[in-house]
Scaffold this motif. Sequence first.
Motif, PDB file in Angstrom:
ATOM      1  N   VAL A 182       0.846  -1.199   0.000  1.00 43.79           N
ATOM      2  CA  VAL A 182       0.000   0.000   0.000  1.00 43.79           C
ATOM      3  C   VAL A 182       0.882   1.249   0.000  1.00 43.79           C
ATOM      4  N   ASP A 183       1.920   1.256   0.825  1.00 42.55           N
ATOM      5  CA  ASP A 183       2.847   2.393   0.862  1.00 42.55           C
ATOM      6  C   ASP A 183       3.488   2.620  -0.507  1.00 42.55           C
ATOM      7  N   LEU A 184       3.839   1.534  -1.169  1.00 42.94           N
ATOM      8  CA  LEU A 184       4.456   1.629  -2.492  1.00 42.94           C
ATOM      9  C   LEU A 184       3.470   2.204  -3.505  1.00 42.94           C
ATOM     10  N   VAL A 185       2.231   1.759  -3.465  1.00 41.31           N
ATOM     11  CA  VAL A 185       1.205   2.266  -4.383  1.00 41.31           C
ATOM     12  C   VAL A 185       1.010   3.767  -4.176  1.00 41.31           C
ATOM     13  N   VAL A 186       0.932   4.205  -2.933  1.00 37.29           N
ATOM     14  CA  VAL A 186       0.772   5.634  -2.630  1.00 37.29           C
ATOM     15  C   VAL A 186       1.974   6.426  -3.150  1.00 37.29           C
ATOM     16  N   PHE A 187       3.175   5.913  -2.927  1.00 37.50           N
ATOM     17  CA  PHE A 187       4.384   6.576  -3.417  1.00 37.50           C
ATOM     18  C   PHE A 187       4.335   6.721  -4.935  1.00 37.50           C
ATOM     19  N   LEU A 188       3.981   5.640  -5.623  1.00 40.61           N
ATOM     20  CA  LEU A 188       3.930   5.666  -7.087  1.00 40.61           C
ATOM     21  C   LEU A 188       2.865   6.640  -7.590  1.00 40.61           C
ATOM     22  N   GLN A 189       1.726   6.679  -6.932  1.00 39.12           N
ATOM     23  CA  GLN A 189       0.669   7.617  -7.314  1.00 39.12           C
ATOM     24  C   GLN A 189       1.158   9.053  -7.173  1.00 39.12           C
ATOM     25  N   ASN A 190       1.842   9.341  -6.075  1.00 44.36           N
ATOM     26  CA  ASN A 190       2.353  10.693  -5.843  1.00 44.36           C
ATOM     27  C   ASN A 190       3.415  11.087  -6.862  1.00 44.36           C
ATOM     28  N   LYS A 191       4.263  10.138  -7.234  1.00 42.97           N
ATOM     29  CA  LYS A 191       5.354  10.435  -8.164  1.00 42.97           C
ATOM     30  C   LYS A 191       4.884  10.534  -9.618  1.00 42.97           C
ATOM     31  N   THR A 192       3.891   9.726  -9.991  1.00 42.82           N
ATOM     32  CA  THR A 192       3.479   9.675 -11.394  1.00 42.82           C
ATOM     33  C   THR A 192       2.224  10.491 -11.681  1.00 42.82           C
ATOM     34  N   GLY A 193       1.439  10.754 -10.656  1.00 42.88           N
ATOM     35  CA  GLY A 193       0.173  11.443 -10.870  1.00 42.88           C
ATOM     36  C   GLY A 193      -0.920  10.511 -11.370  1.00 42.88           C
ATOM     37  N   ASP A 194      -0.594   9.235 -11.552  1.00 44.56           N
ATOM     38  CA  ASP A 194      -1.584   8.241 -11.988  1.00 44.56           C
ATOM     39  C   ASP A 194      -2.265   7.628 -10.778  1.00 44.56           C
ATOM     40  N   LYS A 195      -3.477   7.138 -10.987  1.00 46.85           N
ATOM     41  CA  LYS A 195      -4.217   6.466  -9.919  1.00 46.85           C
ATOM     42  C   LYS A 195      -4.089   4.961 -10.128  1.00 46.85           C
TER      43      LYS A 195
END
Length: 82
Positions: free
Chosen positions: A43-56
């Motif tokens: 979950v932490d990784l998904v949140v990080f990736l969303q923040n970095k890429t702007g994708d959901k």
Amino acid sequence: MSYEEVFALIKEAMVELFELEPSQVTPEALLADDLDLDSIDAVDLVVFLQNKTGDKFEAETFKSVKTVDDVVVAVVDLAANA
């Protein structure tokens, strides 16, 4: 994003979030067995990736991933279809 860009981003995330050594984060590395990551870490990784890429990203997408490569491919596919 290219495979290489996504891999670099995920490697950065794993080193930063989970205090892994960069050498541990290889495409073949098993998330649970080799890197000792659990569902909360995912979950932490998904949140990080969303923040970095702007994708959901839906957490459901990552339920079947086993390796770092699986995560990279999932993110590349999601970004391509966004």
